[in-house]
Design a protein around this motif. Structure first.
Motif: not given
Ligand code: ATP
Ligand code: ATP
Ligand code: MG
Ligand code: MG
Lengths: 574, 358, 338, 358
Positions: D308-311, D329-331
C-alpha cells in the motif's frame, strides 16, 4: 558580448595557468629562497664531508665515522632519545589537547593559555630549572628524602632519561598545538558513528581519533624528532656526551671541521629518513573530511564524573608542566647563594628585579627580539602557508624534495645552521641582493625564518590535509578568484593550524639562543643572549628575573593568540 | 528485538526548542517511521534514542529498562547518519568491517559478512576503494551496509536512501524490509519520502515543529488524518472549507461556496469533528480519487495547469473560487491543455471530514 | 684529524707595526670575558680614545672561534679578547689571526705567547683544588693531587664536564702527563681512581658552583680566579688549595683578527688592555693574574702579592699533541666506569 | 542564458572509466536533467561542466566558446554540490552572501538579495545561525540559496532537494522551475527522482555506467524508451520476452509463453525493432496501465505480494511463469491479499515493443 576581443588573450593566459607546469611557476619563489638559504650552505657542508684535504672525492670521513664507537654510540643515543621523546611528547601533548579542547568547564580558557607557557621556558635557564626540580639536590628528591628521612635522595633525574624528561616538558607543545588544531577540525560524527557501532572509548581513540589526527601527529612527530636530534642544551646539561650534537661540537672545538661536517650530514640524513618514513605513512590513507554537509551535531558530556575528572586532570597536568617556570620565578626572588641545602630558598629579595629595571640595557634586547621574531614570522606565514598549500593541492615533480628542503634546517643543530648562514652571507651574494648580511639586522630574522619555516609549514599542511576540498570548489563556483577563496574560505578554515605554527615560530624566535649567539650584532642583541650574558657573569638571580620577563612576554603573545583564536572559533565543544 | 519507549521527551538547544513532549511506544520488531518537514526534529529525536543527545527532560527506555543516560556504545544500535559519517581514513571494506571488529569476530567471519553486506548494497568489488573515490550514492550505501552488518537490536536510519535512484532505492528498501522482518530488528526510520514511509512502516509518527501530530499505521495516517497538517503533509490533498447543509442518517452535505454542494459519508471523519447542520467543517479530497467524467458529486471546471509525471497527468482545475489538484493515470489518452473545460466527479466515500482549520 | 699541533710553523707575514696617535673609527671586539669585566674596561678605553666607537659582543670562547671561522672571508671583528691557548692555536692553524708586535711583548714570558706574535697571553689561570668551606677546613681539604684518590673522598668530588671545558681538559691532561708523558697508561690508571671518587660531572660552571654549594659534593678541581670570584663576589662557601706538587697553569689570551677592518684600533686596545694600570685594576677587582711579569709591587693587590704560585712543570707541546687522544680515551673508557 | 555543448567527453580516474564519450547539446535556457543509477557518472559530468575536473578527452563549450580549460570562477556558474560544501566558518547569511560579495555588490543590495533567497528556501530568521546548528535539510537549502542568489548563466544542481520532505521539495521544485523560466537560466539538474525529472525537465539524459542511454523529452523517454535499460529505469515497467505470432496491418500478436498471447499496436515500438513473424521481441508494459477486470488482453493471475503506498495499491501478480507488477489507484475499495485470484486486462495501445534484450 566582447568575448571576441578577449578570447585570444584569455586563452594564452589560460594556456599558461592550466599547463601542468604552471605549478612550478607558483612554487619557484619558494624554491629560490630554499635554494639560497638551505641548499647552498647545506651543499657546502656536505661537500666538505666528502672531500679530503686535497679536494678530491673521498669517503674516508664516513668510514671514520662508522668505525668509531663513540660516533656510533652517539648516533644510537640520539635516535633513541628522539624516538622516546616523540612518544612521551605525544602522550602529554595529545592528552592535554583533549582535556582542554573537549570538555567545557569554568577556567578552561585560562588553563589552555597556561598549558602553553612552558613553551616560554628560556633554553638556558629552563635547563637549570629542571635541575632545581628533579636533580640530585632538586626540590622533589630532597623533599622526599626529608619526609621519608632517607640517607640518600630517593631518585634524581640524570643521563639520557633526564634529557628525555626535559624534551617532554619543553616540546609537548608541538603536539599540543597541532593536536588542538586538528581536534577543532575533526568531524565529531565520526566518533559517534564508531560509538553507534559499539566501540568503546579506547577503540575510538586508537581507530578513529588518533588515525584521523595523523596529519597533525605526523607534523609534530617530525618537528619533535628533528629538534630532539638537534637538541644541544639538554644533553649539555645532563652531561651526556654521546649524542650527535655534542659530538659535532666536540669536533668543532678540536678544529676537526671535516668530521663535524660528516656528523652534521649523518644527522640530517637520519632526520630526512624519518621524514620520508612519516610521509609515506601519512600518504597511505586519506584524512579529508568527507561528510555530507558540515559536522552538525556535537556530543554532549553528561556524566559529571567524566567532567570533574577532566577538570582535575587538566589542572594537575598544567601545574606539573608549569613547575619549571615557577622554579625560575622562585629563584628570581631568591638571594643569590642563599639556596644551598634547603628544599626551597631561605632568603628572598626583589633586588634582582630592581637591578633589571634600573639597567637601561634591559629593554633593548626585548625590543630586538620582538622585532626580529615578527619579521621572521611574517615571512614564515607567507612562505609556510604557500608551501603547504602547494604541497597539498598540487601534484608536481620534486614535491618530496621540497618537503625535505623545508624541513632540513629544523633538523640541524642551531650552531650548524648559524655557521652555514655566516659562510653563505659573509660575502655579497645574489640571494641577499648583493649585500653582505653578516653583521646586519637582517641575518638574525633570516636565520629564524629559515629555521622556523617548518613550524608554520607543517602545521598548516596538517590542517589543509583535513580540509574538505569541495568547500574551496564551492567558492570558485560562486565566482571567487583563487585568491579570494583562499583568503575568505581556505585561510579561515585552516587558521587553527596556521596559528599554532605561527605561535610556535614566534615563541621559538623569542627564545632562540644557540644560533643567535653566533650571528647577533651589538645593536641586535636578542633577549636570549641578554639572559645568557647575565648567566655568564653569574648573575644568576638576575638572569632568572630576566627569564621571567621573557616568560611574561610570551604569555602576552599567548593571550593575543588566544584572542585571535577566540574570534575565529567555529564553536567550542559542549 | 527490543522495544523503545520515549516518555515526555523534550530537547532544547540553548533557548530554542527542537522537540517537545514526545511520547512513543515502539514495539519490539516494529518498523517505525518519523515523518515530517525539514527541521521538525526528526534527527534530534533519533539521536536521543541513539544516545548522542541527552533529553532536556523525559525518559528513554529500551525493553522497559531506563537507558536515558546509558552510553551509545552500550545500546547495541546500528545507525545510518544523515551525513553518512564515514571514516575517511578507511577503505570501504574497513568501514563496513569496523563494527564487526569491535565485536571481535574472526577475520574470516568478518570477511564473509562484509562481502555479503557489500552485495546487499551493490558495492561488490569496491572493497578497496577509498571513501573519496565513491559517488554520493555509493557513500550512502556504505553507511547503510556498515549499520546493517552488525545486526543490531535497534536500527536507526536517518534518511538512508535519500541519494539513491528510484530503482536502487526501491530494491534496497525491499531488502531492508526483508532483513528487518527476518531478523525482527526494531527499526526507527527517518525519511522525507512518504511513499517510502507508507510502503515500509508498521507505524508512522508525523511531526511538525518538534511536536507529534499523529501516530498511526500508514493507512490510518493517509486515509484518516487527525488534522490539517497531516492531511496536507501526507500525500497531496485538496482541502476545502465549507458549512454543513444537511445531515441525514449516514450522509452529510456540505456547501463549499459558489453554490457547490458536496456529499460525503458521515463516518469518514476525524475523531474530533462536530458533524451537525450549520457547523463549519473542512473537507479533504485526495487528487487521485477525483475522476474525470460524470458521476457522484459532479462538478465543472477549467484547467489551469497541466503537469506530466510519467505515471500520471496532474491537472490544476479551477472550480468557482477553488483550485483542485486532480491526478489522472496516464493511460496514453490525450492530455488536456490549459483553458480546456473538464468535468470531474468525486466518489462520496472518498471525502474526509476534519474540524475547521486553526 | 687535523688536531692540535703546536701551531709554530705557520709562516705569517709580519703585520705593519705603525702606531697611530689617538685613533678613530670603529672597533669590534669579540670577548669571552664576563660582562662585568667588559663594563669596567671599555668605558676607560673610550675615555682615552673618545673617537673610537667600540662595539663589544660577548660570547663563549668556542663561539668566538666559530664566528671568526665563519666570517673568515669578510671579517666582522677586529679583536679577540679572551680565549684558551688551544683555541688560539686552532685559529692560528686556520689562519684566522694576524701577527703583531706590541710594546708589552717583551714583558711576557715565552710560554705565554705565540712565537710568531699571533696571540698574547693576557692572564694566567692556575688550576687548583677547590673545596666547600662550610664542610671542610683548609687542613681537612686534600693537599695534593694524589690525596684526591683517597677512598675517603668517595662520592665527594664533583667535576665540571671534562670534554667541553678547556680548564678540565688541561687539568686531566696534566695529570696524565705528570704520571708518565711517554705512556699514558699510568695516567689513565690515576684518572680511573679519580673517577671512582667522583660523584657527578657538572655540565657547566654555574652548575658546578651550585652542586658544590648545595653540598652534592665537597671537593672539585677548578681555576683559581673563578674560585676567588665566587667566594668574594657571590658569597659562595668556596676555598682553594694550591697543590703541593704544583698547579698546571693555563693561559688566556688575546689576538687581532686577520684582515680586520680596524686592525690599528685593535692594537691600540691591546696596548691599553695590557697597560699596568688596567692590569692592576683587574687584579684588584676580578682576581686576574697578569702574564706581565714586570708589574711593580704597588700595582699588585694584596692577594696577588701573597699568592704562592707553584707551577707544575709541563710540556705544553706534548700535552697539545696528545690531549684529544687522551681525552677521548678517558671519555670512552674511564668516565663513569666505576 | 548560455548554451552548453559537450563533445566526446571521457573521464578516467586512474584506470577506471567514470564517463565515456558523452555528447550533449544543451540549449540556452533549457532545463536539462541527468538521470541514472548511483555511480553512473552524473556528478562527474556535472563537475566537468563546472570546471572542477578536466575531461581526459573531449571538449566543453559554452555558447560555442571552448571553455574546457577555463577556470571555474570564470564560468559564471552556480552550483549546488551533492555534499553541500557549505563554508563551515560562516553563518547562513554569510554563506548565501559569499557569491554576491565576490561580485562586489553594495551591502544593501546584498542584504536584500540574501533575504529574498532566504525566503525562497524558507529559512527566514536563520540568517545568524551557524551552519553547524542546522538540520540536514536546512543545510541543503542554504546550499541551494547560495547557488541561486548569484543568478548565474548556468545553474548546476546536484541532487539539490534530496534531503527535503515531499511537500517542501515540491514547492521548491516549482519555485526553481519558475525562477529558471523567468530568468531563462540554462540549468543542468542531477536527480535520482524520476518524478522530479519528468516534472521539471525540458530534456532528460539517461545514463548508465558512464554511457548515455537516451536523450529526449520526458514523454519520449517514458513512453518510447530506446532500450531495456531506459524502460526499466524510468518508472516501473514489466518487461516480457516473446515471439511474434502474427503481424496484421497495424496489430501485432506476441506469444509470451504459457500460452499467453498479447496483442499490441505496431507503431508503439522503438526505432530498431524488427517486427516480423517469428522474430523475438520484448514487451514493455507499465504497471499503472494494467487494469483490473475483463477487457482487451485479459489474463488470470494470483497475487503474490501487496503493497500500500497511499495513492495506490501495488500488486505483484503471478501469471504463468511471469510476475507482473500492477498498480491500482487507491479508491478506498478493499485490498486483495496474497493468494487471491485476480483478472487483469492490458489495453492494446499500451504495449511497447523493444528489440530483444542484448
Ligand atoms: N575521485 C575518484 N576516484 C576514483 N573513482 C571515482 C572518483 N570519483 C568518482 N569515482 C567513481 O566514478 C563513478 C561515477 O561517479 P559519480 O560521482 O559521477 O556518480 P554519480 O552518478 O554522481 O552517482 P550518485 O548518484 O551516487 O552520486 C563511480 O563509480 C565512482 O565510484
Ligand atoms: N546543535 C544545534 N544547535 C541549535 N539548533 C539546532 C541544533 N541542531 C539542530 N538544531 C535545530 O533544531 C531543529 C530540529 O533539527 P533536526 O536536525 O532534528 O531536524 P530534522 O527533522 O532532522 O530535519 P531534516 O529533515 O532537515 O534533517 C532545527 O530547526 C535545527 O535548526
Ligand atoms: Mg535530519
Ligand atoms: Mg553524484
Amino acid at each position: 558580448m566582447t568575448s571576441e576581443a578577449i578570447a585570444p588573450k584569455k586563452s594564452i593566459w589560460a594556456k599558461i595557468t592550466q599547463s601542468k607546469y604552471f605549478v612550478y611557476v607558483l612554487i619557484s619563489p619558494l624554491v629560490l629562497v630554499l635554494l639560497a638559504y638551505v641548499i647552498y650552505p647545506m651543499y657546502k657542508t656536505f661537500s666538505q664531508s666528502v672531500m679530503d684535504q686535497e679536494g678530491a672525492l673521498s669517503f674516508s670521513n664516513y668510514i671514520n665515522f662508522f668505525t668509531t664507537e663513540a660516533n656510533l654510540e652517539s648516533l644510537r643515543n640520539s635516535v633513541f632519545i628522539s624516538v622516546v621523546s616523540v612518544i612521551t611528547c605525544a602522550i602529554v601533548g595529545v592528552a592535554m589537547a583533549f582535556l582542554l579542547n573537549r570538555y567545557e568547564f569554568p577556567g578552561r580558557k585560562f588553563l589552555s593559555v597556561l598549558v602553553l607557557v612552558p613553551m616560554a621556558l628560556p633554553p638556558l635557564i629552563g635547563a637549570i630549572s629542571f635541575y632545581f626540580l628533579y636533580g640530585e639536590t632538586g626540590i622533589f628528591p630532597r623533599f622526599f628524602q626529608q619526609i621519608f628521612n632517607l640517607e640518600e635522595v630517593p631518585f634524581s633525574l640524570e643521563g639520557i632519561w633526564g634529557i628525555i624528561m626535559v624534551h617532554t616538558f619543553t616540546m609537548y607543545t608541538y603536539f599540543y598545538l597541532s593536536a588542538s588544531a586538528a581536534i577543532k577540525g575533526l568531524d565529531l560524527s565520526l566518533e559517534e558513528a564508531a560509538t553507534s557501532l559499539g566501540s568503546g572509548r579506547l577503540r575510538i581513540w586508537t581507530k578513529i581519533i588518533l588515525p584521523m589526527l595523523t596529519p597533525a601527529m605526523v607534523a609534530s612527530s617530525l618537528l619533535v624528532f628533528m629538534i630532539s636530534m638537534a637538541s644541544y642544551t639538554a644533553p649539555l646539561m645532563f652531561g651526556v656526551q654521546r649524542t650527535m650534537t655534542m659530538q659535532i661540537t666536540l669536533s668543532r672545538t678540536n678544529g676537526n671541521l671535516d668530521m663535524s661536517a660528516t656528523q652534521s650530514t649523518v644527522l640530517s640524513i637520519v632526520s630526512i629518513a624519518f621524514l620520508i618514513l612519516m610521509t609515506w605513512y601519512q600518504n597511505r590513507r586519506n584524512y579529508q573530511n568527507q561528510s555530507k554537509g558540515t559536522g552538525v551535531h556535537r556530543t554532549e558530556v553528561r556524566s559529571p564524573i567524566v567532567r570533574y575528572l577532566a577538570v582535575l586532570l587538566s589542572i594537575i597536568g598544567v601545574v606539573v608542566l608549569m613547575l619549571p617556570i615557577m622554579v625560575i620565578a622562585l629563584i628570581s626572588f631568591a638571594v643569590d647563594g642563599s639556596w644551598t641545602t634547603q628544599i626551597i630558598p631561605a632568603a628572598y629579595t626583589i633586588q634582582h628585579y630592581v637591578e633589571l629595571f634600573t639597567d637601561p640595557d634591559t629593554w633593548g634586547p626585548i625590543w630586538n627580539s620582538i622585532q626580529m621574531s615578527t619579521v621572521a614570522v611574517i615571512g614564515n606565514i607567507i612562505f609556510g602557508v604557500a608551501a603547504a598549500y602547494a604541497m597539498v593541492r598540487f601534484n608536481f615533480k620534486g614535491k618530496a624534495f621540497m618537503d625535505i628542503l623545508i624541513m632540513v634546517p629544523w633538523a640541524l643543530p642551531g650552531t650548524v645552521v648559524a655557521v652555514n648562514m655566516i659562510s653563505a652571507f659573509s660575502e655579497p651574494s645574489a640571494f641577499a641582493f648583493n649585500q653582505v648580511l653578516v653583521g646586519t639586522f637582517w641575518i638574525l630574522p633570516l636565520a629564524y625564518f629559515v629555521r622556523q619555516l617548518p613550524l608554520v609549514f607543517r602545521n598548516s599542511q596538517a590542517s589543509l590535509i583535513q580540509m574538505d576540498q569541495s568547500v574551496e570548489e564551492a567558492a570558485q563556483s560562486l565566482g571567487a578568484t583563487w585568491w579570494h577563496s583562499f583568503r575568505r574560505v581556505v585561510l579561515p578554515i585552516i587558521m587553527p593550524g596556521i596559528l599554532a605554527g605561527t605561535l610556535l615560530a614566534f615563541v621559538q624566535g623569542l627564545t632562540e639562543f644557540v644560533a643567535s649567539i653566533l650571528i647577533y650584532t651589538p645593536s641586535t642583541m636578542p633577549l636570549s643572549v641578554g639572559i645568557w650574558n647575565k648567566m655568564y657573569s653569574f648573575e644568576f638571580g638576575t638572569a632568572c628575573a630576566y627569564g621571567v620577563l621573557q616568560t611574561i612576554l610570551i604569555v602576552i603573545v599567548l593571550l593575543v593568540n588566544e584572542k585571535i583564536k577566540g574570534d575565529n572559533d567555529t564553536g567550542a565543544a559542549f | 528485538m527490543k522495544s523503545v519507549r520515549l516518555e515526555q521527551i523534550t530537547k532544547m538547544f540553548g533557548k530554542s526548542r527542537a522537540v517537545e513532549d514526545i511520547n512513543i511506544d515502539i514495539k519490539s520488531g516494529e518498523f517505525f517511521t518519523f515523518l515530517g518537514p525539514s527541521g521538525c526534529g526528526k534527527t534530534t529525536t533519533l539521536r536521543m534514542i541513539a544516545g548522542f543527545y541527552f533529553p532536556t527532560s523525559g525518559k528513554i527506555a529500551f525493553d522497559n529498562e531506563d537507558i536515558t543516560t546509558v552510553k551509545p556504545n552500550k545500546r547495541n544500535i546500528g545507525m545510518v547518519f544523515q551525513n553518512y559519517a564515514l571514516f575517511p581514513h578507511m577503505t570501504v571494506f574497513e568501514n563496513i568491517a569496523f563494527g564487526l571488529q569491535v565485536r571481535k569476530l574472526s577475520k574470516s567471519v568478518i570477511r564473509e559478512k562484509v562481502e555479503k553486506a557489500q552485495e546487499f548494497v551493490r558495492l561488490v568489488g569496491y572493497g578497496d576503494r577509498k571513501i573519496t573515490e565513491l559517488s554520493g550514492g555509493q557513500q550512502q550505501r556504505v553507511a547503510l551496509a556498515r549499520a546493517l552488518v552488525i545486526e543490531p537490536d535497534i536500527l536507526l536510519l536517518d534518511e538512508p536512501l535519500s541519494n539513491l535512484d528510484a530503482k536502487l532505492r526501491e530494491e534496497t528498501r525491499v531488502e531492508i524490509k526483508r532483513l528487518q522482518v527476518e531478523l525482527g530488528i526494531t527499526t526507527v526510520y527517518v525519511t522525507h519520502d512518504q511513499h517510502e514511509a507508507m510502503a515500509m512502516s508498521d507505524r508512522i509518527m508525523v511531526m511538525s515543529e518538534g511536536e507529534v501530530q499523529q501516530i498511526g499505521t500508514p493507512q490510518e495516517i493517509y486515509n484518516k488524518p487527525d488534522n490539517h497538517f497531516v492531511a496536507s503533509f501526507i500525500g497531496e490533498s485538496n482541502i476545502l472549507e465549507g458549512t454543513i447543509k444537511e445531515v441525514s442518517d449516514n450522509h452529510v452535505t456540505v456547501d463549499v461556496g459558489d453554490g457547490i454542494l458536496l456529499k460525503g459519508i458521515r463516518e469518514n471523519s476525524s475523531p474530533h469533528v462536530d458533524i451537525a447542520e450549520d457547523k463549519k467543517v473542512s473537507l479533504s479530497i485526495r487528487p487521485e480519487i477525483i475522476e474525470v467524467g460524470k458521476g457522484s458529486n459532479s462538478i465543472q471546471g477549467k484547467i489551469q495547469l497541466t503537469e506530466f509525471s510519467g505515471v500520471s497527468i496532474n491537472y490544476l482545475v479551477k472550480i468557482g473560487n477553488h483550485e483542485l489538484n486532480v491526478m489522472i493515470i496516464n493511460s496514453g489518452s490525450n492530455i488536456l491543455e490549459r483553458g480546456d473545460s473538464i468535468t470531474l466527479s468525486i466518489p462520496e466515500n472518498s471525502i474526509y471530514f476534519m474540524s475547521e482549520k486553526g | 684529524a687535523c688536531g692540535n699541533d703546536d701551531g709554530s710553523s705557520d709562516g705569517d707575514s709580519e703585520g705593519g707595526n705603525e702606531e697611530g696617535e689617538g685613533g678613530s673609527g670603529d672597533l669590534v671586539i669579540y670577548t669571552a670575558r664576563d660582562q662585568t669585566v667588559v663594563d669596567e674596561v671599555i668605558p676607560l678605553f673610550e675615555e682615552e680614545y673618545p673617537d673610537i666607537n667600540v662595539e663589544v659582543l660577548t660570547m663563549g670562547a668556542q663561539q668566538i672561534l666559530e664566528r671568526v671561522r665563519g666570517e673568515k672571508s669578510n671579517p666582522q671583528a677586529d679583536f679577540w679578547w679572551g680565549g684558551t691557548q688551544s683555541a688560539f692555536d686552532t685559529a692560528v692553524e686556520e689562519d684566522l689571526l694576524q701577527s703583531y708586535e706590541p710594546d708589552f711583548a717583551e714583558a711576557i714570558p715565552e710560554e705565554y705567547k705565540d712565537p710568531e706574535g699571533h696571540w698574547y697571553g693576557e692572564i694566567i689561570l692556575p688550576e687548583v683544588i677547590m673545596y666547600n668551606t662550610d664542610e671542610l677546613s683548609k687542613d681537612e681539604a686534600p693537599q695534593d693531587w694524589d690525596d684526591l684518590l683517597d677512598p675517603k673522598w668517595e662520592d665527594e668530588i664533583i667535576i665540571r664536564g671534562v670534554l667541553q671545558s678547556g680548564t678540565m681538559r688541561t687539568i686531566y691532561s696534566a695529570m696524565i702527563y705528570r704520571q708518565d708523558h711517554e705512556d699514558p697508561e699510568a695516567g689513565y690508571e690515576w684518572l680511573n681512581k679519580l673517577d671512582a671518587n667522583t660523584t657527578d660531572y657538572a655540565q657547566d660552571p654555574t652548575n658546578l658552583y651550585l652542586k658544590l654549594a648545595r653540598q652534592e659534593g665537597t671537593v672539585s678541581l677548578w681555576n683559581l680566579q673563578d674560585i676567588l670570584l665566587q667566594k668574594e663576589q657571590h658569597n659562595q662557601p668556596f676555598g682553594y688549595v694550591m697543590p703541593e706538587s704544583g698547579a698546571p697553569i693555563l693561559v688566556d689570551g688575546v689576538g687581532v683578527i686577520k684582515d680586520a677592518q680596524n686592525a690599528e684600533n685593535a692594537k691600540l686596545f691591546s696596548e691599553f688592555l695590557f697597560s699596568p694600570d688596567i692590569r692592576s685594576k683587574l687584579s684588584e677587582d676580578f682576581f686576574q693574574i697578569p702574564t706581565r711579569t714586570d708589574l711593580e709591587d704597588e700595582q699588585q693587590p694584596d692577594w696577588l702579592k701573597d699568592l704562592e704560585m707553584n707551577q707544575m712543570d709541563l710540556d705544553w707541546k706534548i700535552m697539545a699533541e696528545n690531549e684529544t687522544e687522551w681525552m677521548e680515551h678517558w671519555d670512552q673508557n674511564i668516565k663513569n666506569s666505576n
